[in-house]
Write a protein that holds these residues in place. Sequence first.
Motif, PDB file in Angstrom:
ATOM      1  N   ALA A 145     -15.194   0.596 -10.294  1.00 37.36           N
ATOM      2  CA  ALA A 145     -14.639   1.822 -10.878  1.00 37.36           C
ATOM      3  C   ALA A 145     -13.224   1.582 -11.379  1.00 37.36           C
ATOM      4  O   ALA A 145     -12.531   0.672 -10.922  1.00 37.36           O
ATOM      5  CB  ALA A 145     -14.626   2.945  -9.834  1.00 37.36           C
ATOM      6  N   LEU A 146     -12.815   2.446 -12.315  1.00 43.78           N
ATOM      7  CA  LEU A 146     -11.443   2.447 -12.855  1.00 43.78           C
ATOM      8  C   LEU A 146     -10.959   3.883 -12.922  1.00 43.78           C
ATOM      9  O   LEU A 146     -11.729   4.776 -13.297  1.00 43.78           O
ATOM     10  CB  LEU A 146     -11.420   1.919 -14.296  1.00 43.78           C
ATOM     11  N   TRP A 147      -9.694   4.102 -12.579  1.00 45.33           N
ATOM     12  CA  TRP A 147      -9.048   5.395 -12.774  1.00 45.33           C
ATOM     13  C   TRP A 147      -7.723   5.143 -13.461  1.00 45.33           C
ATOM     14  O   TRP A 147      -6.860   4.430 -12.943  1.00 45.33           O
ATOM     15  CB  TRP A 147      -8.805   6.125 -11.447  1.00 45.33           C
ATOM     16  N   ASN A 148      -7.546   5.756 -14.614  1.00 47.65           N
ATOM     17  CA  ASN A 148      -6.319   5.599 -15.371  1.00 47.65           C
ATOM     18  C   ASN A 148      -5.316   6.673 -14.948  1.00 47.65           C
ATOM     19  O   ASN A 148      -5.256   7.753 -15.539  1.00 47.65           O
ATOM     20  CB  ASN A 148      -6.615   5.686 -16.870  1.00 47.65           C
ATOM     21  N   HIS A 149      -4.533   6.373 -13.925  1.00 48.39           N
ATOM     22  CA  HIS A 149      -3.497   7.323 -13.500  1.00 48.39           C
ATOM     23  C   HIS A 149      -2.462   7.532 -14.605  1.00 48.39           C
ATOM     24  O   HIS A 149      -1.889   8.614 -14.716  1.00 48.39           O
ATOM     25  CB  HIS A 149      -2.792   6.831 -12.241  1.00 48.39           C
ATOM     26  N   GLY A 150      -2.223   6.501 -15.398  1.00 49.22           N
ATOM     27  CA  GLY A 150      -1.259   6.614 -16.491  1.00 49.22           C
ATOM     28  C   GLY A 150      -1.628   7.678 -17.500  1.00 49.22           C
ATOM     29  O   GLY A 150      -0.762   8.248 -18.160  1.00 49.22           O
ATOM     30  N   GLY A 151      -2.916   7.969 -17.617  1.00 49.95           N
ATOM     31  CA  GLY A 151      -3.375   8.978 -18.564  1.00 49.95           C
ATOM     32  C   GLY A 151      -2.988  10.392 -18.186  1.00 49.95           C
ATOM     33  O   GLY A 151      -2.845  11.257 -19.053  1.00 49.95           O
ATOM     34  N   TRP A 152      -2.799  10.658 -16.902  1.00 50.83           N
ATOM     35  CA  TRP A 152      -2.474  12.029 -16.483  1.00 50.83           C
ATOM     36  C   TRP A 152      -1.057  12.167 -15.934  1.00 50.83           C
ATOM     37  O   TRP A 152      -0.492  13.243 -16.010  1.00 50.83           O
ATOM     38  CB  TRP A 152      -3.497  12.563 -15.487  1.00 50.83           C
ATOM     39  N   ILE A 153      -0.467  11.105 -15.397  1.00 48.51           N
ATOM     40  CA  ILE A 153       0.869  11.268 -14.805  1.00 48.51           C
ATOM     41  C   ILE A 153       1.939  11.508 -15.868  1.00 48.51           C
ATOM     42  O   ILE A 153       2.993  12.072 -15.566  1.00 48.51           O
ATOM     43  CB  ILE A 153       1.266  10.097 -13.871  1.00 48.51           C
ATOM     44  N   LYS A 154       1.639  11.134 -17.112  1.00 48.92           N
ATOM     45  CA  LYS A 154       2.623  11.394 -18.175  1.00 48.92           C
ATOM     46  C   LYS A 154       2.806  12.894 -18.395  1.00 48.92           C
ATOM     47  O   LYS A 154       3.861  13.337 -18.813  1.00 48.92           O
ATOM     48  CB  LYS A 154       2.237  10.672 -19.463  1.00 48.92           C
ATOM     49  N   LYS A 155       1.799  13.676 -18.065  1.00 44.27           N
ATOM     50  CA  LYS A 155       1.913  15.129 -18.191  1.00 44.27           C
ATOM     51  C   LYS A 155       2.935  15.692 -17.204  1.00 44.27           C
ATOM     52  O   LYS A 155       3.478  16.766 -17.399  1.00 44.27           O
ATOM     53  CB  LYS A 155       0.556  15.789 -17.973  1.00 44.27           C
ATOM     54  N   ALA A 156       3.199  14.939 -16.134  1.00 45.28           N
ATOM     55  CA  ALA A 156       4.182  15.337 -15.124  1.00 45.28           C
ATOM     56  C   ALA A 156       5.518  14.628 -15.350  1.00 45.28           C
ATOM     57  O   ALA A 156       6.401  14.677 -14.498  1.00 45.28           O
ATOM     58  CB  ALA A 156       3.660  15.020 -13.726  1.00 45.28           C
ATOM     59  N   LEU A 209       6.009  11.284 -15.929  1.00 45.42           N
ATOM     60  CA  LEU A 209       6.060   9.870 -15.544  1.00 45.42           C
ATOM     61  C   LEU A 209       5.422   9.040 -16.648  1.00 45.42           C
ATOM     62  O   LEU A 209       4.198   9.020 -16.780  1.00 45.42           O
ATOM     63  CB  LEU A 209       5.336   9.636 -14.220  1.00 45.42           C
ATOM     64  N   GLY A 210       6.216   8.380 -17.409  1.00 45.51           N
ATOM     65  CA  GLY A 210       5.724   7.597 -18.545  1.00 45.51           C
ATOM     66  C   GLY A 210       5.424   6.167 -18.152  1.00 45.51           C
ATOM     67  O   GLY A 210       6.049   5.245 -18.651  1.00 45.51           O
ATOM     68  N   ARG A 211       4.459   5.972 -17.259  1.00 46.08           N
ATOM     69  CA  ARG A 211       4.106   4.634 -16.778  1.00 46.08           C
ATOM     70  C   ARG A 211       2.623   4.379 -17.016  1.00 46.08           C
ATOM     71  O   ARG A 211       1.809   5.295 -16.981  1.00 46.08           O
ATOM     72  CB  ARG A 211       4.334   4.520 -15.262  1.00 46.08           C
ATOM     73  N   LYS A 212       2.289   3.131 -17.198  1.00 49.96           N
ATOM     74  CA  LYS A 212       0.889   2.725 -17.222  1.00 49.96           C
ATOM     75  C   LYS A 212       0.525   2.361 -15.783  1.00 49.96           C
ATOM     76  O   LYS A 212       1.166   1.513 -15.170  1.00 49.96           O
ATOM     77  CB  LYS A 212       0.686   1.519 -18.130  1.00 49.96           C
ATOM     78  N   VAL A 213      -0.494   3.021 -15.263  1.00 42.06           N
ATOM     79  CA  VAL A 213      -0.943   2.799 -13.892  1.00 42.06           C
ATOM     80  C   VAL A 213      -2.466   2.867 -13.885  1.00 42.06           C
ATOM     81  O   VAL A 213      -3.046   3.879 -14.280  1.00 42.06           O
ATOM     82  CB  VAL A 213      -0.374   3.857 -12.921  1.00 42.06           C
ATOM     83  N   LEU A 214      -3.111   1.804 -13.450  1.00 43.08           N
ATOM     84  CA  LEU A 214      -4.570   1.744 -13.429  1.00 43.08           C
ATOM     85  C   LEU A 214      -5.027   1.366 -12.024  1.00 43.08           C
ATOM     86  O   LEU A 214      -4.615   0.342 -11.483  1.00 43.08           O
ATOM     87  CB  LEU A 214      -5.067   0.703 -14.432  1.00 43.08           C
ATOM     88  N   ARG A 215      -5.857   2.227 -11.455  1.00 45.14           N
ATOM     89  CA  ARG A 215      -6.447   1.964 -10.136  1.00 45.14           C
ATOM     90  C   ARG A 215      -7.838   1.395 -10.372  1.00 45.14           C
ATOM     91  O   ARG A 215      -8.657   1.995 -11.082  1.00 45.14           O
ATOM     92  CB  ARG A 215      -6.516   3.260  -9.352  1.00 45.14           C
ATOM     93  N   ILE A 216      -8.099   0.245  -9.789  1.00 44.03           N
ATOM     94  CA  ILE A 216      -9.352  -0.469 -10.019  1.00 44.03           C
ATOM     95  C   ILE A 216     -10.011  -0.756  -8.676  1.00 44.03           C
ATOM     96  O   ILE A 216      -9.358  -1.220  -7.745  1.00 44.03           O
ATOM     97  CB  ILE A 216      -9.085  -1.792 -10.781  1.00 44.03           C
ATOM     98  N   VAL A 217     -11.301  -0.481  -8.601  1.00 42.69           N
ATOM     99  CA  VAL A 217     -12.064  -0.778  -7.393  1.00 42.69           C
ATOM    100  C   VAL A 217     -12.979  -1.963  -7.695  1.00 42.69           C
ATOM    101  O   VAL A 217     -13.768  -1.914  -8.640  1.00 42.69           O
ATOM    102  CB  VAL A 217     -12.895   0.438  -6.941  1.00 42.69           C
ATOM    103  N   ILE A 218     -12.823  -3.017  -6.889  1.00 38.63           N
ATOM    104  CA  ILE A 218     -13.657  -4.215  -7.041  1.00 38.63           C
ATOM    105  C   ILE A 218     -14.282  -4.554  -5.692  1.00 38.63           C
ATOM    106  O   ILE A 218     -13.791  -4.134  -4.640  1.00 38.63           O
ATOM    107  CB  ILE A 218     -12.856  -5.420  -7.577  1.00 38.63           C
ATOM    108  N   GLY A 219     -15.342  -5.307  -5.737  1.00 38.42           N
ATOM    109  CA  GLY A 219     -15.953  -5.728  -4.489  1.00 38.42           C
ATOM    110  C   GLY A 219     -17.176  -6.566  -4.741  1.00 38.42           C
ATOM    111  O   GLY A 219     -17.438  -7.001  -5.862  1.00 38.42           O
ATOM    112  N   ASN A 220     -17.928  -6.771  -3.673  1.00 31.23           N
ATOM    113  CA  ASN A 220     -19.168  -7.513  -3.731  1.00 31.23           C
ATOM    114  C   ASN A 220     -19.924  -7.200  -2.440  1.00 31.23           C
ATOM    115  O   ASN A 220     -19.448  -7.540  -1.356  1.00 31.23           O
ATOM    116  CB  ASN A 220     -18.886  -9.015  -3.844  1.00 31.23           C
ATOM    117  N   PRO A 221     -21.082  -6.561  -2.530  1.00 30.07           N
ATOM    118  CA  PRO A 221     -21.834  -6.231  -1.318  1.00 30.07           C
ATOM    119  C   PRO A 221     -22.194  -7.459  -0.486  1.00 30.07           C
ATOM    120  O   PRO A 221     -22.357  -7.359   0.728  1.00 30.07           O
ATOM    121  CB  PRO A 221     -23.090  -5.550  -1.830  1.00 30.07           C
TER     122      PRO A 221
END
Length: 169
Positions: free
Chosen positions: A72-83, A85-97
């Motif tokens: 999964a990916l969540w682009n925090h940078g896409g919404w925090i700029k509305k508050a 905060l002009g930063r690029k921030v990407l939360r990424i979930v990685i793994g392997n069962p």
Amino acid sequence: MPASDPREIPFVGVRLRFDSTKRFDDLVDTLLADVGDKPVPIDDIAARFESWESYEHEVQSHVGSSGFMLFALWNHGGWIKKAGLGRKVLRIVIGNPLIAITMLRHDVTAGLFAPVELLLTDEQHGRSALTYVRPSSLMVVDPNRPLRAAAMELDAKLATLAAKVTAAD
């Protein structure tokens, strides 16, 4: 103690930050080149394959060179700029069962922290960073040697990936 009262189990997580001279977008591209750029529908795979062997084979086909795949990916940078905060921030979930099972077989509550979450951030002067919490620091809350050993193997694989993708080209 009534069943409805929770039992507190304190633990201390260890946050690791890998600074990089790469621009944020280059760091993202480098990571996704390894783990894949499309989230793997892991629940769908589990539903489609009956045996562990067939499931394992299918999972292996989605694993990148580091041993991880994108969930999964969540682009925090896409919404925090509305508050403001002009930063690029990407939360990424990685793994392997296939890695996760090496821990969950010793304590299924290790599944609270598998898969692993990474945070990629842009930093000053065109730099970037990759931050995560060391999995073993979250998973091993009671004495459990087999779990600790498996979690430390995950720690090592994750640190290798982080060092590789944050290294200068």
